[in-house]
Motif scaffolding. Structure first.
Motif, PDB file in Angstrom:
ATOM      1  N   HIS A 269       0.899  -1.267  -0.034  1.00  0.00           N
ATOM      2  CA  HIS A 269       0.105   0.134  -0.051  1.00  0.00           C
ATOM      3  C   HIS A 269       0.745   1.265  -0.060  1.00  0.00           C
ATOM      4  O   HIS A 269       2.056   1.445   0.401  1.00  0.00           O
ATOM      5  N   TYR A 270       0.225   2.207  -0.477  1.00  0.00           N
ATOM      6  CA  TYR A 270       0.863   3.680  -0.442  1.00  0.00           C
ATOM      7  C   TYR A 270       1.067   4.313   1.192  1.00  0.00           C
ATOM      8  O   TYR A 270       0.167   3.985   1.877  1.00  0.00           O
ATOM      9  N   SER A 271       2.371   4.579   1.416  1.00  0.00           N
ATOM     10  CA  SER A 271       2.749   5.172   2.893  1.00  0.00           C
ATOM     11  C   SER A 271       3.165   6.505   2.415  1.00  0.00           C
ATOM     12  O   SER A 271       4.199   7.017   1.927  1.00  0.00           O
ATOM     13  N   SER A 272       2.245   7.714   2.999  1.00  0.00           N
ATOM     14  CA  SER A 272       2.587   9.047   3.114  1.00  0.00           C
ATOM     15  C   SER A 272       3.803   9.294   4.030  1.00  0.00           C
ATOM     16  O   SER A 272       4.736  10.073   3.779  1.00  0.00           O
ATOM     17  N   ASP A 273       3.902   8.430   5.049  1.00  0.00           N
ATOM     18  CA  ASP A 273       5.175   8.429   5.927  1.00  0.00           C
ATOM     19  C   ASP A 273       6.598   8.388   5.239  1.00  0.00           C
ATOM     20  O   ASP A 273       7.406   8.920   5.172  1.00  0.00           O
ATOM     21  N   PHE A 274       6.196   7.118   4.291  1.00  0.00           N
ATOM     22  CA  PHE A 274       7.566   6.596   3.622  1.00  0.00           C
ATOM     23  C   PHE A 274       7.964   7.839   2.628  1.00  0.00           C
ATOM     24  O   PHE A 274       9.150   8.240   2.338  1.00  0.00           O
ATOM     25  N   ALA A 275       6.955   8.544   1.935  1.00  0.00           N
ATOM     26  CA  ALA A 275       7.088   9.575   0.977  1.00  0.00           C
ATOM     27  C   ALA A 275       7.747  10.767   1.552  1.00  0.00           C
ATOM     28  O   ALA A 275       8.458  11.392   1.204  1.00  0.00           O
ATOM     29  N   ALA A 276       7.284  10.943   2.936  1.00  0.00           N
ATOM     30  CA  ALA A 276       7.997  12.278   3.629  1.00  0.00           C
ATOM     31  C   ALA A 276       9.427  11.850   4.176  1.00  0.00           C
ATOM     32  O   ALA A 276      10.117  12.671   3.917  1.00  0.00           O
ATOM     33  N   ARG A 277       9.578  10.754   4.879  1.00  0.00           N
ATOM     34  CA  ARG A 277      10.630  10.368   5.496  1.00  0.00           C
ATOM     35  C   ARG A 277      11.641   9.404   5.091  1.00  0.00           C
ATOM     36  O   ARG A 277      12.703   9.064   5.607  1.00  0.00           O
ATOM     37  N   GLY A 278      11.304   8.758   3.958  1.00  0.00           N
ATOM     38  CA  GLY A 278      12.098   7.876   3.447  1.00  0.00           C
ATOM     39  C   GLY A 278      12.299   6.706   4.415  1.00  0.00           C
ATOM     40  O   GLY A 278      11.494   6.199   4.986  1.00  0.00           O
ATOM     41  N   TYR A 279      13.671   6.091   4.367  1.00  0.00           N
ATOM     42  CA  TYR A 279      13.952   4.712   5.206  1.00  0.00           C
ATOM     43  C   TYR A 279      14.147   5.132   6.641  1.00  0.00           C
ATOM     44  O   TYR A 279      14.783   4.064   7.265  1.00  0.00           O
ATOM     45  N   ASN A 280      13.553   6.109   7.080  1.00  0.00           N
ATOM     46  CA  ASN A 280      13.824   6.519   8.495  1.00  0.00           C
ATOM     47  C   ASN A 280      12.801   5.832   9.450  1.00  0.00           C
ATOM     48  O   ASN A 280      12.814   6.076  10.477  1.00  0.00           O
ATOM     49  N   GLY A 281      11.960   4.919   8.972  1.00  0.00           N
ATOM     50  CA  GLY A 281      10.907   4.538   9.554  1.00  0.00           C
ATOM     51  C   GLY A 281      10.592   3.104   9.026  1.00  0.00           C
ATOM     52  O   GLY A 281      11.355   2.638   8.142  1.00  0.00           O
ATOM     53  N   ALA A 282       9.769   2.618   9.556  1.00  0.00           N
ATOM     54  CA  ALA A 282       9.230   1.076   9.133  1.00  0.00           C
ATOM     55  C   ALA A 282       7.894   0.827   9.223  1.00  0.00           C
ATOM     56  O   ALA A 282       7.021   1.517   9.845  1.00  0.00           O
ATOM     57  N   SER A 283       7.527  -0.360   8.613  1.00  0.00           N
ATOM     58  CA  SER A 283       5.925  -0.414   8.962  1.00  0.00           C
ATOM     59  C   SER A 283       5.812  -1.586  10.077  1.00  0.00           C
ATOM     60  O   SER A 283       6.782  -1.984  10.580  1.00  0.00           O
ATOM     61  N   HIS A 284       4.542  -2.124  10.055  1.00  0.00           N
ATOM     62  CA  HIS A 284       4.248  -3.348  10.938  1.00  0.00           C
ATOM     63  C   HIS A 284       4.113  -4.639  10.290  1.00  0.00           C
ATOM     64  O   HIS A 284       3.486  -5.587  10.692  1.00  0.00           O
ATOM     65  N   GLY A 285       4.923  -4.710   9.059  1.00  0.00           N
ATOM     66  CA  GLY A 285       4.658  -5.843   8.245  1.00  0.00           C
ATOM     67  C   GLY A 285       4.223  -5.625   6.893  1.00  0.00           C
ATOM     68  O   GLY A 285       4.790  -6.441   5.884  1.00  0.00           O
ATOM     69  N   CYS A 286       3.670  -4.532   6.512  1.00  0.00           N
ATOM     70  CA  CYS A 286       3.331  -4.346   5.062  1.00  0.00           C
ATOM     71  C   CYS A 286       4.378  -3.849   4.141  1.00  0.00           C
ATOM     72  O   CYS A 286       5.719  -3.811   4.627  1.00  0.00           O
ATOM     73  N   VAL A 287       4.162  -3.941   3.035  1.00  0.00           N
ATOM     74  CA  VAL A 287       5.174  -3.315   2.050  1.00  0.00           C
ATOM     75  C   VAL A 287       4.574  -1.823   1.733  1.00  0.00           C
ATOM     76  O   VAL A 287       3.701  -1.698   0.798  1.00  0.00           O
ATOM     77  N   ASN A 288       5.344  -1.111   2.141  1.00  0.00           N
ATOM     78  CA  ASN A 288       5.018   0.349   1.822  1.00  0.00           C
ATOM     79  C   ASN A 288       5.628   0.843   0.570  1.00  0.00           C
ATOM     80  O   ASN A 288       6.848   0.733   0.041  1.00  0.00           O
ATOM     81  N   VAL A 289       4.873   1.557  -0.153  1.00  0.00           N
ATOM     82  CA  VAL A 289       5.287   2.393  -1.590  1.00  0.00           C
ATOM     83  C   VAL A 289       5.329   3.789  -1.351  1.00  0.00           C
ATOM     84  O   VAL A 289       4.263   4.293  -0.884  1.00  0.00           O
ATOM     85  N   ARG A 290       6.158   4.700  -1.599  1.00  0.00           N
ATOM     86  CA  ARG A 290       6.375   5.992  -1.552  1.00  0.00           C
ATOM     87  C   ARG A 290       5.927   6.985  -2.721  1.00  0.00           C
ATOM     88  O   ARG A 290       5.677   7.921  -2.344  1.00  0.00           O
ATOM     89  N   ASP A 291       5.731   6.144  -3.850  1.00  0.00           N
ATOM     90  CA  ASP A 291       5.213   7.160  -4.990  1.00  0.00           C
ATOM     91  C   ASP A 291       3.757   6.776  -5.232  1.00  0.00           C
ATOM     92  O   ASP A 291       3.397   5.697  -5.716  1.00  0.00           O
ATOM     93  N   GLU A 292       2.848   7.683  -4.916  1.00  0.00           N
ATOM     94  CA  GLU A 292       1.652   7.355  -5.058  1.00  0.00           C
ATOM     95  C   GLU A 292       1.091   7.253  -6.583  1.00  0.00           C
ATOM     96  O   GLU A 292       0.176   6.442  -6.715  1.00  0.00           O
ATOM     97  N   GLY A 293       1.596   7.941  -7.293  1.00  0.00           N
ATOM     98  CA  GLY A 293       1.309   7.941  -8.691  1.00  0.00           C
ATOM     99  C   GLY A 293       1.561   6.440  -9.271  1.00  0.00           C
ATOM    100  O   GLY A 293       0.704   6.035  -9.977  1.00  0.00           O
ATOM    101  N   LYS A 294       2.487   5.890  -8.938  1.00  0.00           N
ATOM    102  CA  LYS A 294       2.741   4.592  -9.390  1.00  0.00           C
ATOM    103  C   LYS A 294       2.164   3.402  -8.665  1.00  0.00           C
ATOM    104  O   LYS A 294       1.665   2.454  -9.433  1.00  0.00           O
ATOM    105  N   ILE A 295       1.728   3.590  -7.478  1.00  0.00           N
ATOM    106  CA  ILE A 295       1.029   2.436  -6.632  1.00  0.00           C
ATOM    107  C   ILE A 295      -0.405   2.645  -7.155  1.00  0.00           C
ATOM    108  O   ILE A 295      -1.139   1.674  -7.309  1.00  0.00           O
ATOM    109  N   ALA A 296      -0.741   3.923  -7.788  1.00  0.00           N
ATOM    110  CA  ALA A 296      -2.242   3.972  -8.004  1.00  0.00           C
ATOM    111  C   ALA A 296      -2.550   3.640  -9.532  1.00  0.00           C
ATOM    112  O   ALA A 296      -3.594   2.934  -9.718  1.00  0.00           O
ATOM    113  N   SER A 297      -1.430   3.574 -10.205  1.00  0.00           N
ATOM    114  CA  SER A 297      -1.567   2.808 -11.559  1.00  0.00           C
ATOM    115  C   SER A 297      -1.372   1.316 -11.499  1.00  0.00           C
ATOM    116  O   SER A 297      -2.131   0.439 -12.014  1.00  0.00           O
ATOM    117  N   LEU A 298      -0.539   0.841 -10.469  1.00  0.00           N
ATOM    118  CA  LEU A 298      -0.560  -0.470 -10.129  1.00  0.00           C
ATOM    119  C   LEU A 298      -1.811  -1.117  -9.704  1.00  0.00           C
ATOM    120  O   LEU A 298      -2.205  -2.140 -10.021  1.00  0.00           O
TER     121      LEU A 298
END
Length: 312
Positions: A269-298
């Motif tokens: 899923h898309y993550s606004s936190d990943f888009a804002a802070r990059g690899y300074n964070g982590a999820s609780h197991g999900c696969v975060n995508v930082r480009d909203e346009g690309k995951i919307a197309s996917l």
């Protein structure tokens, strides 16, 4: 992230409804840990990978350095200060110019869209933004805008007002399609052999990239991040069993746009936190995508039943 408990599928909080003894409660907590939610966690948090402790500060940290690189000693009471008229005057620090009250704010923290992506691409052209444009105005973009403003004698607000925007337009060219939408920040990995047939979301942990593949050909690629060491993203072969465009976690109450669930509560899923802070964070197991346009197309291309391969 864990999807809504009302569906009754793949949710870590379903067991919370069961009445039982203390041992049943312990079992429910264990189930929560196994299914792993997807809320973004800042680095250094209890669920994120541990980081090095910050260096402790001392009361002398604000002492002025001496000419030899050491901190200058405090003069003793018996030492009289020099009253020589030839002593050089103190240098008055430059003050930050005030913001132009007539300037209209066009973009600021929290903004997103095509104009933000263009802003990032233009800042990258002149060395103020060192990442792939994401279209999200987060802390990294704020810092980049402040850097640009400071170099041009503008007020360092971090907001893109009309004066800042016009100055940037005059110093850069219209971004190309490749500048606006590079494939990934880092090169996509060589696809795993299990990704070479059919319709596959192929996810490499080592390269931190996702490739959407059809019959062995890469259709699109994007940057991704994963769960921490305590809530890892599961590896193996899965399939998309549920898509939820505007999903919100029922446990963490955080948004999971364009969610494509593939293993229990774990989803791409898309993550606004990943888009804002990059690899300074982590999820609780999900696969975060930082480009909203690309995951919307996917999201529009993927179907329920499509294969998902997560590998090292």
């Amino acid at each position: 992230m864990i999807r809504s408990s009302r569906t009754g599928r793949g949710h870590a909080d379903r067991g919370g409804r069961r009445a039982g003894t203390a041992s049943a409660a312990v079992a429910v907590l264990a189930l929560v840990a196994v299914t792993a939610g997807c809320r973004a966690e800042p680095a250094g948090s209890a669920s994120a990978a541990p980081s090095s402790p910050p260096a402790s500060s001392s009361p002398t940290d604000d002492a002025k350095p001496g000419t030899d690189g050491t901190r200058s000693a405090t003069p003793s009471a018996s030492t009289k200060p020099s009253a020589s008229p030839s002593a050089s005057p103190k240098t008055t620090p430059k003050s930050t110019p005030p913001a132009d009250p007539q300037a209209e704010v066009l973009m600021a923290s929290g903004s997103q869209g095509k104009q933000v992506r263009e802003l990032q691409a233009r800042l990258r052209q002149i060395g103020h933004f060192d990442r792939t444009p994401t279209g999200y105005y987060g802390s990294v973009t704020v810092t980049a805008v402040q850097s640009f403003q400071g170099k041009r004698g503008l007020s360092r607000t971090g907001k893109t007002d009309s004066v800042t925007w016009q100055k940037l337009l005059g110093m850069t060219h219209t971004p190309t399609a490749a500048e606006l939408n590079p494939p990934t920040t880092r090169p996509a990995a060589k696809p795993d052999k299990r990704c070479m047939t059919g319709r596959v979301i192929c996810i490499s942990k080592n390269s931190r990239s996702l490739s959407w593949m059809i019959d062995g050909k890469v259709v699109s690629s994007m940057d991704v991040r994963f769960g921490s060491q305590y809530t890892p993203t599961r590896e193996g072969i899965f399939s998309v069993y549920w898509k939820s465009r505007h999903h919100v976690s029922s446990i963490y109450h955080t948004a999971m746009p364009y969610a494509m669930f593939f293993s229990g509560g774990q989803a791409v899923h898309y993550s606004s936190d990943f888009a804002a802070r990059g690899y300074n964070g982590a999820s609780h197991g999900c696969v975060n995508v930082r480009d909203e346009g690309k995951i919307a197309s996917l999201f529009t291309q993927v179907r329920n039943g499509d294969k998902v391969v997560v590998y090292k």
